[in-house]
Design a protein around this motif. Structure first.
Motif, PDB file in Angstrom:
ATOM      1  N   ASN A   1      39.547  34.350  47.603  1.00  0.00           N
ATOM      2  CA  ASN A   1      40.455  33.076  48.133  1.00  0.00           C
ATOM      3  C   ASN A   1      41.434  33.246  48.973  1.00  0.00           C
ATOM      4  O   ASN A   1      41.535  32.637  50.239  1.00  0.00           O
ATOM      5  CB  ASN A   1      40.611  32.244  47.118  1.00  0.00           C
ATOM      6  N   VAL A   2      42.376  34.196  48.743  1.00  0.00           N
ATOM      7  CA  VAL A   2      43.432  34.446  49.403  1.00  0.00           C
ATOM      8  C   VAL A   2      43.096  35.046  50.886  1.00  0.00           C
ATOM      9  O   VAL A   2      43.518  34.614  51.895  1.00  0.00           O
ATOM     10  CB  VAL A   2      44.650  35.520  48.792  1.00  0.00           C
ATOM     11  N   CYS A   3      42.224  36.134  50.916  1.00  0.00           N
ATOM     12  CA  CYS A   3      41.717  36.364  52.162  1.00  0.00           C
ATOM     13  C   CYS A   3      40.962  35.587  52.963  1.00  0.00           C
ATOM     14  O   CYS A   3      41.279  35.533  54.229  1.00  0.00           O
ATOM     15  CB  CYS A   3      40.502  37.791  51.654  1.00  0.00           C
ATOM     16  N   ALA A   4      40.136  34.774  52.417  1.00  0.00           N
ATOM     17  CA  ALA A   4      39.556  33.752  53.147  1.00  0.00           C
ATOM     18  C   ALA A   4      40.496  32.602  53.894  1.00  0.00           C
ATOM     19  O   ALA A   4      40.305  32.260  55.128  1.00  0.00           O
ATOM     20  CB  ALA A   4      38.470  33.068  52.320  1.00  0.00           C
ATOM     21  N   GLY A   5      41.581  32.393  53.148  1.00  0.00           N
ATOM     22  CA  GLY A   5      42.587  31.590  53.694  1.00  0.00           C
ATOM     23  C   GLY A   5      43.353  32.205  54.814  1.00  0.00           C
ATOM     24  O   GLY A   5      43.587  31.488  55.803  1.00  0.00           O
ATOM     25  N   ARG A   6      43.705  33.508  54.708  1.00  0.00           N
ATOM     26  CA  ARG A   6      44.322  34.346  55.617  1.00  0.00           C
ATOM     27  C   ARG A   6      43.351  34.154  56.923  1.00  0.00           C
ATOM     28  O   ARG A   6      43.795  33.888  58.173  1.00  0.00           O
ATOM     29  CB  ARG A   6      44.752  35.369  55.295  1.00  0.00           C
ATOM     30  N   LEU A   7      41.897  34.482  56.850  1.00  0.00           N
ATOM     31  CA  LEU A   7      41.307  34.570  58.029  1.00  0.00           C
ATOM     32  C   LEU A   7      40.837  33.254  58.558  1.00  0.00           C
ATOM     33  O   LEU A   7      41.048  33.226  59.670  1.00  0.00           O
ATOM     34  CB  LEU A   7      39.911  35.211  57.347  1.00  0.00           C
ATOM     35  N   ALA A   8      41.107  32.225  57.746  1.00  0.00           N
ATOM     36  CA  ALA A   8      40.944  30.820  58.435  1.00  0.00           C
ATOM     37  C   ALA A   8      42.005  30.410  59.298  1.00  0.00           C
ATOM     38  O   ALA A   8      41.957  30.064  60.395  1.00  0.00           O
ATOM     39  CB  ALA A   8      40.776  29.956  57.182  1.00  0.00           C
ATOM     40  N   ARG A   9      43.289  30.813  58.993  1.00  0.00           N
ATOM     41  CA  ARG A   9      44.525  30.648  59.437  1.00  0.00           C
ATOM     42  C   ARG A   9      44.364  31.388  61.124  1.00  0.00           C
ATOM     43  O   ARG A   9      45.048  30.912  61.812  1.00  0.00           O
ATOM     44  CB  ARG A   9      45.671  30.904  58.683  1.00  0.00           C
ATOM     45  N   VAL A  10      44.048  32.764  60.601  1.00  0.00           N
ATOM     46  CA  VAL A  10      44.170  33.542  62.069  1.00  0.00           C
ATOM     47  C   VAL A  10      43.054  33.057  63.125  1.00  0.00           C
ATOM     48  O   VAL A  10      43.245  32.879  64.162  1.00  0.00           O
ATOM     49  CB  VAL A  10      43.720  34.964  61.633  1.00  0.00           C
ATOM     50  N   ILE A  11      41.891  32.544  62.518  1.00  0.00           N
ATOM     51  CA  ILE A  11      40.617  32.034  63.207  1.00  0.00           C
ATOM     52  C   ILE A  11      41.464  30.724  64.014  1.00  0.00           C
ATOM     53  O   ILE A  11      41.178  30.491  65.298  1.00  0.00           O
ATOM     54  CB  ILE A  11      39.502  31.662  62.696  1.00  0.00           C
ATOM     55  N   ASP A  12      42.031  30.008  63.123  1.00  0.00           N
ATOM     56  CA  ASP A  12      42.582  28.623  64.091  1.00  0.00           C
ATOM     57  C   ASP A  12      43.496  29.027  64.835  1.00  0.00           C
ATOM     58  O   ASP A  12      43.642  28.485  65.960  1.00  0.00           O
ATOM     59  CB  ASP A  12      43.019  27.587  62.940  1.00  0.00           C
TER      60      ASP A  12
ATOM     61  N   MET B   1      41.619  39.689  62.592  1.00  0.00           N
ATOM     62  CA  MET B   1      40.380  39.338  61.812  1.00  0.00           C
ATOM     63  C   MET B   1      39.668  40.372  61.518  1.00  0.00           C
ATOM     64  O   MET B   1      38.832  40.284  60.369  1.00  0.00           O
ATOM     65  CB  MET B   1      39.668  38.415  63.132  1.00  0.00           C
ATOM     66  N   THR B   2      39.572  41.401  62.259  1.00  0.00           N
ATOM     67  CA  THR B   2      38.626  42.616  61.979  1.00  0.00           C
ATOM     68  C   THR B   2      39.118  43.209  60.184  1.00  0.00           C
ATOM     69  O   THR B   2      38.416  43.509  59.783  1.00  0.00           O
ATOM     70  CB  THR B   2      38.742  43.550  62.968  1.00  0.00           C
ATOM     71  N   VAL B   3      40.519  43.094  60.201  1.00  0.00           N
ATOM     72  CA  VAL B   3      41.096  44.090  59.199  1.00  0.00           C
ATOM     73  C   VAL B   3      40.846  43.035  57.781  1.00  0.00           C
ATOM     74  O   VAL B   3      40.454  43.734  56.839  1.00  0.00           O
ATOM     75  CB  VAL B   3      42.618  44.148  59.395  1.00  0.00           C
ATOM     76  N   VAL B   4      41.011  41.875  57.948  1.00  0.00           N
ATOM     77  CA  VAL B   4      40.557  40.837  56.923  1.00  0.00           C
ATOM     78  C   VAL B   4      39.379  40.913  56.647  1.00  0.00           C
ATOM     79  O   VAL B   4      38.986  40.624  55.290  1.00  0.00           O
ATOM     80  CB  VAL B   4      41.164  39.334  57.209  1.00  0.00           C
ATOM     81  N   ASN B   5      38.419  40.815  57.393  1.00  0.00           N
ATOM     82  CA  ASN B   5      37.012  40.895  57.321  1.00  0.00           C
ATOM     83  C   ASN B   5      36.582  42.251  56.585  1.00  0.00           C
ATOM     84  O   ASN B   5      35.723  41.966  55.612  1.00  0.00           O
ATOM     85  CB  ASN B   5      35.968  40.787  58.601  1.00  0.00           C
ATOM     86  N   THR B   6      37.195  43.313  56.742  1.00  0.00           N
ATOM     87  CA  THR B   6      36.880  44.557  55.988  1.00  0.00           C
ATOM     88  C   THR B   6      37.429  44.215  54.749  1.00  0.00           C
ATOM     89  O   THR B   6      36.638  44.804  53.832  1.00  0.00           O
ATOM     90  CB  THR B   6      37.904  45.683  56.670  1.00  0.00           C
ATOM     91  N   ALA B   7      38.771  43.816  54.494  1.00  0.00           N
ATOM     92  CA  ALA B   7      39.062  43.553  53.175  1.00  0.00           C
ATOM     93  C   ALA B   7      38.226  42.508  52.256  1.00  0.00           C
ATOM     94  O   ALA B   7      37.872  42.877  51.032  1.00  0.00           O
ATOM     95  CB  ALA B   7      40.702  42.824  52.904  1.00  0.00           C
TER      96      ALA B   7
END
Length: 159
Positions: free
Chosen positions: A32-43, A74-80
Motif C-alpha cells: 500500500n505504501v509503495c503503491a501510494g508513492r508510485l501514484a504520487r510520482v506518476i501524478d 517509477m522504475t525503482v518503486v515498480n521493482t520494490a
C-alpha cells in the motif's frame, strides 16, 4: 485412500500458519505504501510532462532533468512492488505447503524452510529497493535558490 487429519492436527497447522498470515498483512501494508508513492510520482510526472512541452530554455532543461529522475523513481518503486508481491506469493506457498504436508503426511519441512527464507530474502530486497527510491526522492526534492532567495519588487506588490 488418504487418511483424513484429525481436528487437533488441523488446529495445530492453523497455529503454525498464523505467523506467515500475519506476515502477509504486513506485506500488504508495505504494498500500500509503495503503491501510494508510485501514484504520487506518476501524478508529478504527468504534470511535468505537460510543462516540458510548454517551456523553453533553462526551465525546459530543468523539467527534462526532473522527468528523467521521476522515470527512474517509477522504475525503482515498480521493482520494490514486484519483489514484495513475489515475497507474498512465497509466503502463500509456505502456508499451502504447511497444510499440504499435514494433509498428505509428507515431510516438506526443508521445502517450507527454504521457501520461507526465499520470501524473507525477497522482502529484504524490496526494502532495500524502497530505501533506494527514498534516497532518489530526497536528492531530487530541493527548493531552487531562485525561489529560496526571491525578493518581491515594488512591481510585484502592485495590484
Amino acid at each position: 485412500m488418504i487418511p483424513l487429519p484429525q481436528v487437533a492436527q488441523v488446529a495445530q497447522t492453523i497455529q503454525l500458519a498464523l505467523a506467515p498470515v500475519f506476515l502477509l498483512a504486513g506485506i500488504g501494508a508495505f504494498l500500500n505504501v509503495c503503491a501510494g508513492r508510485l501514484a504520487r510520482v506518476i501524478d508529478r510526472a504527468r504534470n511535468v510532462e505537460r510543462l516540458v512541452l510548454e517551456t523553453r530554455g533553462a526551465e525546459h532543461d530543468r523539467l527534462v532533468d526532473e522527468i528523467r529522475k521521476l522515470d527512474r523513481r517509477m522504475t525503482v518503486v515498480n521493482t520494490a512492488i514486484f519483489l514484495t508481491v513475489a515475497s507474498g506469493a512465497a509466503v502463500c506457498l509456505v502456508v499451502i505447503l504447511l497444510f499440504l504436508s499435514e494433509l498428505v503426511n509428507a515431510h516438506l519441512g526443508t521445502a517450507i524452510a527454504l521457501l520461507f527464507i526465499t520470501a524473507m530474502l525477497l522482502q529484504a530486497a524490496a526494502f532495500v529497493t524502497f530505501i533506494i527510491e527514498i534516497r532518489l526522492a530526497s536528492r531530487t526534492i530541493h527548493i531552487r535558490n531562485e525561489v529560496l532567495f526571491h525578493e518581491a519588487t515594488e512591481e510585484d506588490l502592485r495590484p
